[in-house]
Design a protein around this motif. Structure first.
Motif, PDB file in Angstrom:
ATOM      1  N   LEU A  70     -16.846 -27.141 -33.404  1.00  0.00           N
ATOM      2  CA  LEU A  70     -16.688 -25.973 -32.542  1.00  0.00           C
ATOM      3  C   LEU A  70     -15.250 -25.766 -32.076  1.00  0.00           C
ATOM      4  O   LEU A  70     -14.958 -24.758 -31.410  1.00  0.00           O
ATOM      5  CB  LEU A  70     -17.601 -26.112 -31.310  1.00  0.00           C
ATOM      6  CG  LEU A  70     -19.106 -26.059 -31.577  1.00  0.00           C
ATOM      7  CD1 LEU A  70     -19.872 -26.400 -30.302  1.00  0.00           C
ATOM      8  CD2 LEU A  70     -19.511 -24.677 -32.078  1.00  0.00           C
ATOM      9  N   ASN A  90     -11.763 -24.459 -31.740  1.00  0.00           N
ATOM     10  CA  ASN A  90     -11.102 -23.212 -32.178  1.00  0.00           C
ATOM     11  C   ASN A  90     -12.006 -22.310 -33.012  1.00  0.00           C
ATOM     12  O   ASN A  90     -11.511 -21.493 -33.802  1.00  0.00           O
ATOM     13  CB  ASN A  90      -9.825 -23.535 -32.958  1.00  0.00           C
ATOM     14  CG  ASN A  90      -8.799 -24.267 -32.108  1.00  0.00           C
ATOM     15  OD1 ASN A  90      -8.684 -23.997 -30.917  1.00  0.00           O
ATOM     16  ND2 ASN A  90      -8.071 -25.211 -32.718  1.00  0.00           N
ATOM     17  N   TRP A 129     -15.881 -20.647 -29.520  1.00  0.00           N
ATOM     18  CA  TRP A 129     -14.920 -21.143 -28.530  1.00  0.00           C
ATOM     19  C   TRP A 129     -13.970 -20.038 -28.101  1.00  0.00           C
ATOM     20  O   TRP A 129     -13.661 -19.899 -26.912  1.00  0.00           O
ATOM     21  CB  TRP A 129     -14.138 -22.323 -29.124  1.00  0.00           C
ATOM     22  CG  TRP A 129     -13.203 -22.977 -28.155  1.00  0.00           C
ATOM     23  CD1 TRP A 129     -13.487 -23.975 -27.301  1.00  0.00           C
ATOM     24  CD2 TRP A 129     -11.812 -22.659 -27.945  1.00  0.00           C
ATOM     25  NE1 TRP A 129     -12.384 -24.321 -26.571  1.00  0.00           N
ATOM     26  CE2 TRP A 129     -11.323 -23.515 -26.946  1.00  0.00           C
ATOM     27  CE3 TRP A 129     -10.949 -21.716 -28.534  1.00  0.00           C
ATOM     28  CZ2 TRP A 129     -10.016 -23.475 -26.503  1.00  0.00           C
ATOM     29  CZ3 TRP A 129      -9.634 -21.683 -28.083  1.00  0.00           C
ATOM     30  CH2 TRP A 129      -9.177 -22.545 -27.076  1.00  0.00           C
ATOM     31  N   GLN A 153     -13.774 -22.907 -21.804  1.00  0.00           N
ATOM     32  CA  GLN A 153     -12.933 -23.528 -22.832  1.00  0.00           C
ATOM     33  C   GLN A 153     -12.301 -24.835 -22.314  1.00  0.00           C
ATOM     34  O   GLN A 153     -12.291 -25.848 -23.009  1.00  0.00           O
ATOM     35  CB  GLN A 153     -11.840 -22.551 -23.268  1.00  0.00           C
ATOM     36  CG  GLN A 153     -12.338 -21.351 -24.075  1.00  0.00           C
ATOM     37  CD  GLN A 153     -11.229 -20.379 -24.418  1.00  0.00           C
ATOM     38  OE1 GLN A 153     -10.157 -20.381 -23.803  1.00  0.00           O
ATOM     39  NE2 GLN A 153     -11.478 -19.534 -25.414  1.00  0.00           N
ATOM     40  N   PHE A 190     -14.908 -27.545 -22.002  1.00  0.00           N
ATOM     41  CA  PHE A 190     -15.281 -28.055 -23.335  1.00  0.00           C
ATOM     42  C   PHE A 190     -14.205 -28.981 -23.871  1.00  0.00           C
ATOM     43  O   PHE A 190     -14.499 -30.079 -24.375  1.00  0.00           O
ATOM     44  CB  PHE A 190     -15.508 -26.882 -24.283  1.00  0.00           C
ATOM     45  CG  PHE A 190     -15.771 -27.305 -25.702  1.00  0.00           C
ATOM     46  CD1 PHE A 190     -17.042 -27.689 -26.110  1.00  0.00           C
ATOM     47  CD2 PHE A 190     -14.735 -27.336 -26.637  1.00  0.00           C
ATOM     48  CE1 PHE A 190     -17.281 -28.081 -27.423  1.00  0.00           C
ATOM     49  CE2 PHE A 190     -14.973 -27.745 -27.944  1.00  0.00           C
ATOM     50  CZ  PHE A 190     -16.249 -28.115 -28.336  1.00  0.00           C
ATOM     51  N   ASP A 191     -12.921 -28.554 -23.789  1.00  0.00           N
ATOM     52  CA  ASP A 191     -11.826 -29.380 -24.309  1.00  0.00           C
ATOM     53  C   ASP A 191     -11.741 -30.730 -23.583  1.00  0.00           C
ATOM     54  O   ASP A 191     -11.517 -31.775 -24.198  1.00  0.00           O
ATOM     55  CB  ASP A 191     -10.495 -28.629 -24.165  1.00  0.00           C
ATOM     56  CG  ASP A 191     -10.419 -27.404 -25.071  1.00  0.00           C
ATOM     57  OD1 ASP A 191     -11.256 -27.313 -25.999  1.00  0.00           O
ATOM     58  OD2 ASP A 191      -9.549 -26.538 -24.836  1.00  0.00           O
ATOM     59  N   LEU A 232     -21.071 -22.729 -23.975  1.00  0.00           N
ATOM     60  CA  LEU A 232     -20.399 -21.787 -24.872  1.00  0.00           C
ATOM     61  C   LEU A 232     -21.325 -20.583 -25.104  1.00  0.00           C
ATOM     62  O   LEU A 232     -22.532 -20.741 -25.279  1.00  0.00           O
ATOM     63  CB  LEU A 232     -20.071 -22.461 -26.206  1.00  0.00           C
ATOM     64  CG  LEU A 232     -18.955 -23.522 -26.184  1.00  0.00           C
ATOM     65  CD1 LEU A 232     -18.798 -24.148 -27.549  1.00  0.00           C
ATOM     66  CD2 LEU A 232     -17.631 -22.920 -25.723  1.00  0.00           C
TER      67      LEU A 232
END
Length: 534
Positions: free
Chosen positions: A148, A150, A154, A162, A165-166, A200
């Motif tokens: 997922l 990039n 995302w 974002q 998630f990162d 997401l």
């Protein structure tokens, strides 16, 4: 013996060691017996290793007693060399630390442990506790998250999603490659990453997120969770697979199915921890092999508790609450067992007591001595005697024998409540008796003989044992009671022929007195003595 006074045994036999003072004429001697080393014999070995590992047992055993997941017991000859090999359960499972009976074990590798052990010439209990780490779920979720990075999904997410998630992905990578990470860290990491994926945004009619969640759910092992909670998740998983196969599924259907499966996954309940229960079972199994050394009272309750604990131990769907209750019940049943006493010393002391001529001793010391003898006689007549009860009786007798006082020895006078006052009282039920006037009692025909008929004192919280003998061969049982149930509490002890043994406990306050009475059916009550609490 060396220069420091340390003695070493070099052969069988006896030796006398004499110690002399270098500054005075004092000296003392002690005799030491050297016996042959005890020959090896078979004893119970119990190995507990929980549900996080498998064990391969190598070595000769006399008899295998128990072999189940996480618990092994066998009869092993002392001195036997044994090898225990442990391997983590699960493909992605590794060992982090291992303890044996609460102490760290060296030589542990992530992939296993080989432990060499020489059986002692006595029973042994080896409790291994494995701290394991399973990263299979983290690996699967991490693979999904990597795909997922990039991606369009995302890119379409809001900046806060974002960033979350990162961050979750970076933490997951770090924990996955950290060899020292604990299971708690692993579980929290994949849970955080799954939440980040969940947030997401979904594209219309897009099933990709649902496909990813299904792939994660398929990695979960049924044996790791309570059956009821896993069945709920399994049903949600089947529904999700049907939606994936439906080409006409709408966005709402996909989203609802995703939410249902997600909630079922985060609501899974892990199987109960049974290490403490298995430890209790191991101790109980050792007791069970020597159950003949315990009193009958409590054996059946112990057997039922052990059987129930074994059923819970092998139940993969049992709750933690049931495991804890079974552990508590078995522990209490073991604690309630009382070891049988060897009555040989009781019989020897009773024989010795019967050879003592009590003439010439004070009546109070003789009364205490007779009371101690009565306890011995009552215990000897019982079929079973508890070890602690026998030791208490032996100690009480030896004290009473040592306290026999010659009649011409001065002794302080003791005050007690007068028998006249006790006889004049009228009592109700609950350990009390209606007594006739004293002259009536004195003229009553005596059908029983009491071994104690003089006033005496008893310490608060202590007890005294009476011997009541029924005369004239009467088959009737005498009634035994006290004038005030708030001062003395009565207890029947035993019956031996025409002799009945009763105990009174001093429960009242110091200075209070109560009469002790016996009564045969259809006869007037007889006051035997008055007891005063000190």
């Amino acid at each position: 013996m060396n220069s420091r006074g340390i003695v070493t045994a070099v052969a069988e036999g006896t030796a006398t060691i004499t110690a002399k003072s270098v500054v005075s004429d004092c000296e003392d001697q002690v005799e030491i017996a050297v016996v042959p080393k005890e020959a090896p014999s078979a004893h119970v070995l119990v190995v507990q290793y929980g549900n996080q590992a498998t064990m391969e047992f190598n070595g000769n055993v006399e008899q295998e007693i128990l072999d189940q997941d996480g618990l092994y017991a066998a009869s092993v000859l002392g001195g036997t060399e044994l090898t225990l090999t442990f391997i983590p359960k699960g493909e992605e499972c590794t060992f982090r630390t291992v303890t044996l009976n609460g102490k760290p074990v060296e030589g542990v590798t992530p992939d296993g442990l080989t432990f060499a052990y020489t059986m002692k010439n006595s029973s042994a209990n080896l409790t291994f506790v494995f701290e394991t780490v399973n990263k299979s779920v983290l690996k699967t979720i991490l693979e999904v998250a990597e795909g997922l990075v990039n991606s369009e999904e995302w890119e379409a997410a809001v900046p806060s999603v974002q960033k979350a998630f990162d961050k979750a992905l970076a933490e997951a990578r770090s924990v996955y490659y950290d060899k020292d990470a604990s299971q708690e860290q692993v579980n929290q990491t994949w849970s955080n990453l799954l939440d980040a994926i969940h947030h997401l945004s979904f594209a219309k009619g897009d099933k990709s997120r649902l496909e990813q969640l299904v792939s994660i759910a398929e990695e979960l092992e049924p044996t790791d969770f309570i059956e009821e909670s896993y069945n709920v998740m399994a049903q949600a998983l089947e529904d999700a697979k049907k939606i994936l196969q439906d080409e006409d599924a709408l966005e709402k259907e996909v989203q609802d199915t995703y939410d249902t499966l997600y909630e079922a996954m985060v609501s899974l309940e892990r199987v109960a921890e049974k290490t403490t229960l298995n430890s209790a079972i191991a101790k109980a199994v050792e007791i069970e092999t020597n159950l003949n050394l315990y009193m009958t009272d409590g054996k059946e309750a112990f057997k039922r508790a052990l059987a129930a604990a074994k059923r819970v131990a092998v139940d993969s769907n049992v709750s933690q609450e049931k495991v804890d209750r079974a552990t508590e019940a078995l522990t209490e049943a073991m604690a309630a067992l009382r070891k049988l006493a060897d009555k040989t010393q009781l019989e020897e002391l009773l024989h010795r007591a019967n050879t003592i001529n009590l003439r010439g001793y004070t009546s109070s010391s003789v009364s205490q001595f007779k009371a101690a003898c009565n306890v011995l006689e009552a215990l000897v007549s019982q079929k079973e005697v508890a070890e602690e009860e026998a030791q208490a009786a032996i100690k009480a007798y030896l004290v009473a024998e040592g306290n026999l006082k010659p009649a011409n020895s001065p002794s302080p006078s003791k005050k007690g409540s007068s028998s006249k006052n006790a006889a004049a009282n009228t009592y109700a039920d609950a350990g009390r008796v209606q007594v006739a006037p004293e002259n009536s009692i004195g003229s009553a025909v005596r059908s029983v003989l009491c071994d104690t008929t003089i006033p005496f004192t008893v310490k608060h919280g202590s007890a005294y044992c009476f011997k009541i003998t029924v005369l004239n061969g009467s088959p009737e049982t005498p009634s035994f009671t006290v004038g005030n149930g708030n001062v003395l509490k009565t207890q029947f002890v035993a019956k031996r022929g025409n002799d009945y043994y009763y105990r009174v406990w001093a429960i009242g306050m110091p200075g209070e007195s109560a009469g002790v009475y016996t009564q045969m059916p259809n006869e007037t009550p007889q006051r035997q003595c008055v007891v005063t609490i000190v």
